[in-house]
Design an enzyme around this catalytic site. Structure first.
Site, mmCIF file in Angstrom:
data_model
loop_
_atom_site.group_PDB
_atom_site.id
_atom_site.type_symbol
_atom_site.label_atom_id
_atom_site.label_comp_id
_atom_site.label_asym_id
_atom_site.label_seq_id
_atom_site.Cartn_x
_atom_site.Cartn_y
_atom_site.Cartn_z
ATOM 1 N N GLU A 357 24.824 -35.641 26.762
ATOM 2 C CA GLU A 357 25.287 -34.689 25.744
ATOM 3 C C GLU A 357 25.790 -33.377 26.340
ATOM 4 O O GLU A 357 25.202 -32.318 26.118
ATOM 5 C CB GLU A 357 24.149 -34.394 24.759
ATOM 6 N N GLU A 570 21.311 -43.095 21.800
ATOM 7 C CA GLU A 570 20.070 -42.498 21.293
ATOM 8 C C GLU A 570 20.177 -42.428 19.785
ATOM 9 O O GLU A 570 21.240 -42.105 19.241
ATOM 10 C CB GLU A 570 19.873 -41.045 21.773
HETATM 11 C C1 GAL Z 1 18.970 -35.698 22.004
HETATM 12 C C2 GAL Z 1 18.540 -35.357 23.405
HETATM 13 C C3 GAL Z 1 17.131 -35.766 23.677
HETATM 14 C C4 GAL Z 1 16.178 -35.450 22.537
HETATM 15 C C5 GAL Z 1 16.746 -35.918 21.214
HETATM 16 C C6 GAL Z 1 15.916 -35.557 19.995
HETATM 17 O O1 GAL Z 1 20.057 -34.937 21.639
HETATM 18 O O2 GAL Z 1 19.386 -36.015 24.324
HETATM 19 O O3 GAL Z 1 16.740 -35.165 24.859
HETATM 20 O O4 GAL Z 1 15.851 -34.135 22.530
HETATM 21 O O5 GAL Z 1 18.025 -35.373 21.026
HETATM 22 O O6 GAL Z 1 16.150 -34.253 19.600
#
Ligand code: GAL
Length: 670
Positions: A357, A570
Site C-alpha cells: 500500500e 488483504e
Molecule cells: C492494511 C494494512 C495492514 C493492516 C490492515 C488493517 O491496509 O496493510 O497492515 O493494518 O490494513 O487495517
C-alpha cells in the site's frame, strides 16, 4: 506542532494520529459517555437547501474542533447520524442524507463533546528523528540507534519454539443462525468453485506480528520509534512483544495448516536483514537465516509463502541518515536490500510484493509523528509526493533487478482501497470526485506501473512540480510494466462526493483542508440515508462491511488497470468492541459473528465476480492471521481470525468462529 490530516486518505488508520495520548479505557468510557452527555453544543444549523451542509457551517465546525479538546463530533440530520471518532474531521463527517435530493430543506446539528482529560505520556514536546546523524556500522552505532527509540521490552521467550504437531482443531462452533436465516459456509453458492491453484491465504506483516524487535541483530524501524511518540498509538502499546511470531512462527504455521489455509502472505523486516538499512552496511546473517527457516517451515506444511519486502517498517537508520523515503537516497538502498532477499530465497518463494500500500505509506510519511522528520527541502505539502516519487523508482528498480537476475516467480506491489461510486448518481461533480479518488489513491502508483508510465493527469493538473516531481521519459519507460499481476487490499468501497465548496474552489485553494484530493468519501447512501453496511469497531471508523460493492468495484478496477491475474491481497474486519471484552472469558472472545459475516459475504461475492464478471481473481488473503499491532490503534483494534492472549507469557492463540467459517467455506469451494 501541527497535526496534518490528509483529506484524500480519510478514514485510513494511518492518518488517524491524535496529538494527545488517550488512555484506552477512558476512550471506551468516553464513547459511552458521549451518547449521554452532550456538555457543549457548539454549533447547530438548519435549513440547508442541498443535501450537504454549507461550507460556512462545516468550516465553523472545523475551526471549533481545532481549538477544542473534543475528539468526536456527531452530526445528525433527517434521522441519520454519523459518528466520527477523530479530530481529523472534514465535511465527510457531516455529510447528510435525505430521502431525495429534491428535498429543499434538511436539518443538521453537530454536537461537539468534550473529551476526558487525556493521559499525556511525556511532558516534553515531541521531536522528530534527528536527520543527518553520522553513519557508524559498529555494534556501538547500532546501540546509538536503539537509544533513539528508548527502552525496549524483552520478550518472555527468546528462542524458536518447536510445537507439537499436527495441531488438533477444537470442536466446531455451532451454526451461527438457523438455516432459514443463513446457510452454513459450505452451502454458500454451492455450485461455484474457485479456479485451479487459487490461494486461500491469511496475511500478516513483520512489525505487526513479530515482536522480538531487538533480538538477533535487528535494527530499529521507524515504527519501533513512532509507537513511542506521545499520542501516536491510542492505547500506548508498542509492538515490542506483540504476537512474538518471530519465535512462535512454527506454531503459527502449524495452526493455519490445521485450518486448511494454503498460503500466508507475510513481510520481511528490512531492519532484520540490514540493521542499518544502507547498501554499504553489513548484512545480518541471523536475519537471513531466520526467514530462510520461516519459508522452509511454510513449504513443509504445504503453505505457499507470499513475501512482501516492505510493509511500512523503514529502517530507522535510513530515516536518521537522510529522511527515509522523503530522500532519493532510499532508492539504491531499497534495491540492494531487494536483491539480497531475492538471491537468498530464489526458488522457494514464487509470489513477491515490493511494497505494501504505497499510497497509504506515503500519506503516513506526512503525518504525525513522521512529519517531524523530513529530508532537507521537504515539507508537509510535498512529503507525500516526494515519497511517492522515490518509492515508485525503488519499486521499478527492484523489479528490474528481479527480472535481470532471472528470479523465478511473479512480482507486483499491493494497492489499497477502491474505485468508488458517485454519491449523487447523476451529479457531474460527484462523478469527478470518483475520478479524483481513483487518481489520488490507487491511481498514483497503478497508472504509472500498469497503463501510462506517468502520474494520473488529475495529479499533474493539481500539483505543481515542486510538490509532485514530474517523471522524465526515461523514468516512465523504466516504470511502465513493472508488475506481473494486480494486488488489491480491498476492505471496503464507498461513495465519493465533491466538497461542499465545489471541486474547483478547493483545487484553487491550497489552504482548503481537502486540498489536493478535493473529494469526500461517504459511508451513507445519498438516496436512502442508510449506511453502506455494518460498522466495525469504533477504533477503525474507516471500515464498514460493504460486500455488495465488491463486484462493481473489481469491475471498475479491472477496466482501468487490466491484468491477467488479480489477488485480493488483504481484506478483513474488526468485530465491534472486541478489544474491550473480558479477557477471562475465552468463549466470548472467540465469538465474532460480524467478522464471520464479513468474510462469508465477501467470499461469496468474489465467487460471483470470478464466474459472472470474468474477473481473474486467483487468491484471497484474510487480514489477519491473528490479532496484532494495528499501527496507531495498537493492540486494541483486533483484526485476527485468531485471538491472542496478550496477558499470558506464552501468548496463546485461540481460533475464533471466523477461522472455522473460512476453513469450512474453502474446503467446499476450492
Ligand atoms: C492494511 C494494512 C495492514 C493492516 C490492515 C488493517 O491496509 O496493510 O497492515 O493494518 O490494513 O487495517
Amino acid at each position: 506542532m501541527t497535526i496534518r490530516t490528509d483529506p484524500h486518505v480519510l478514514h485510513k488508520k494511518t492518518t488517524r494520529f491524535s496529538p494527545i495520548s488517550v488512555d484506552h479505557t477512558m476512550l471506551r468510557l468516553y464513547w459511552i459517555v458521549t451518547l449521554l452527555y452532550t456538555a457543549k453544543v457548539a454549533h447547530s444549523q438548519s435549513g440547508f437547501s442541498d443535501a450537504v451542509p454549507s461550507s460556512a457551517f462545516t468550516s465553523q465546525l472545523r475551526t471549533s474542533l481545532a481549538s477544542s479538546t473534543a475528539i468526536s463530533v456527531t452530526a445528525v440530520s433527517s434521522g441519520f447520524s454519523t459518528v466520527t471518532p477523530s479530530k481529523s474531521i472534514t465535511s465527510s463527517g457531516f455529510a447528510t442524507a435525505t430521502p431525495s435530493n429534491t428535498i429543499a430543506s434538511i436539518t443538521a446539528t453537530a454536537t461537539i463533546t468534550a473529551a476526558p482529560t487525556p493521559t499525556v505520556t511525556s511532558s516534553s514536546s515531541p521531536s522528530g528523528i534527528p536527520i543527518g546523524i553520522p553513519r557508524d556500522y559498529s555494534p556501538a552505532g547500532l546501540a546509538k540507534l536503539w537509544d533513539l527509540v528508548g527502552p525496549v521490552e524483552v520478550p518472555p521467550i527468546t528462542t524458536t519454539v518447536i510445537p507439537q504437531t499436527p495441531i488438533a482443531l477444537p470442536s466446531h462452533p455451532p451454526a451461527l443462525y438457523p438455516s432459514f436465516l443463513a446457510v452454513a459456509p459450505k452451502d454458500i453458492l454451492p455450485d461455484l468453485k474457485y479456479p485451479e491453484g487459487f490461494l486461500f491465504g491469511v496475511a500478516s506483516a513483520a512489525y505487526q506480528v513479530e515482536g522480538a524487535v531487538m533480538e538477533e541483530g535487528k535494527g530499529p524501524s521507524v515504527w519501533d520509534w513512532a509507537s513511542r511518540q506521545p499520542g501516536a498509538v491510542t492505547d500506548n502499546t508498542t509492538a515490542d512483544v506483540v504476537d512474538l511470531h518471530y519465535f512462535l512462527y512454527k506454531e503459527d504455521v502449524a495452526r493455519i495448516a490445521a485450518l486448511g489455509v494454503n498460503s500466508h502472505s507475510f513481510s520481511v523486516s528490512w531492519a532484520r536483514i540490514f540493521p542499518f538499512g544502507a547498501a554499504d552496511s553489513p548484512v545480518n546473517q541471523q536475519g537471513l537465516d531466520h526467514y530462510a527457516d520461516v519459508i522452509e517451515t511454510h513449504l513443509k506444511s504445504n503453505i505457499t509463502p507470499v513475501v512482501t519486502l516492505f510493509h511500512w517498517d523503514t529502517p530507522l537508520a535510513l530515516a536518521a541518515y537522510y529522511g527515509g523515503f522523503t530522500s532519493p537516497q532510499i532508492v539504491d538502498d531499497f534495491v540492494h536490500y531487494a536483491k539480497t532477499v531475492f538471491t537468498a530465497y530464489n526458488g522457494s518463494v514464487h509470489t513477491w510484493y515490493t511494497f505494501n500500500e504505497p499510497q497509504v505509506y506515503c500519506a503516513q510519511v506526512g503525518s504525525f509523528p513522521f512529519n517531524l522528520s523530513f529530508a532537507p527541502g521537504i515539507n508537509e505539502q510535498n512529503a507525500q509526493f516526494q515519497c511517492s516519487y522515490n518509492l515508485l523508482k525503488a519499486h521499478a528498480g527492484a523489479v528490474k533487478a528481479f527480472r535481470e537476475m532471472g528470479i523465478t516467480g511473479e512480482i507486483a506491489f499491493k494497492s489499497a482501497d477502491y474505485i468508488g461510486m458517485p454519491w449523487r448518481a447523476n451529479n457531474t461533480e460527484d462523478m469527478e470526485a470518483v475520478e479524483r479518488n481513483a487518481a489520488f489513491n490507487i491511481g498514483v502508483f497503478a497508472d504509472p506501473v500498469y497503463t501510462t508510465g506517468d502520474w494520473p493527469q488529475i495529479l499533474k493538473d493539481t500539483l505543481p512540480p515542486d510538490v509532485l516531481p514530474r517523471l522524465t521519459e526515461q523514468e516512465s519507460k523504466e516504470i511502465l510494466g513493472t508488475a506481473d499481476f494486480f494486488a488489491i487490499d480491498a476492505y471496503r468501497t464507498y461513495w465519493n462526493a465533491a466538497p461542499p465548496e465545489g471541486i474547483d474552489a478547493c483545487v484553487n485553494n491550497t489552504s482548503d483542508p481537502l486540498w489536493p484530493g478535493c473529494f469526500l468519501e461517504l459511508m451513507n447512501d445519498f438516496n436512502t440515508g442508510w449506511s453502506s453496511g455494518p460498522a466495525s469497531d469504533p477504533l477503525t471508523p474507516w471500515l464498514q462491511a460493504t460486500p455488495q460493492f465488491l463486484r462493481p468495484s473489481f469491475k471498475r478496477l479491472h477496466e482501468r488497470w487490466p491484468t491477467s491475474k488479480i489477488y485480493l491481497s488483504e481484506f478483513g474486519f474488526t468485530q465491534p468492541f472486541e478489544g474491550v471484552r473480558n479477557p477471562q472469558v475465552l468463549f466470548q472472545l472467540t465469538e465474532d459473528p460480524e467478522r464471520t459475516n464479513y468474510y462469508m459475504t465477501y467470499l461469496g461475492e468474489l465467487l460471483l465476480s470470478i464466474h459472472e464478471d470474468g474477473i481473474p481473481v486467483q487468491g484471497a488473503f484474510c487480514w489477519a492471521i491473528m490479532d496484532n499491532a494495528e499501527w496507531n490503534s495498537g493492540l486494541s483494534a483486533r483484526f485476527g481470525i485468531q485471538y491472542v492472549n496478550y496477558s499470558s507469557p506464552t501468548l496463546e492463540r485461540s481460533y475464533k468462529r471466523s477461522a472455522f467459517a473460512l476453513a469450512d467455506f474453502f474446503e467446499a469451494h476450492l
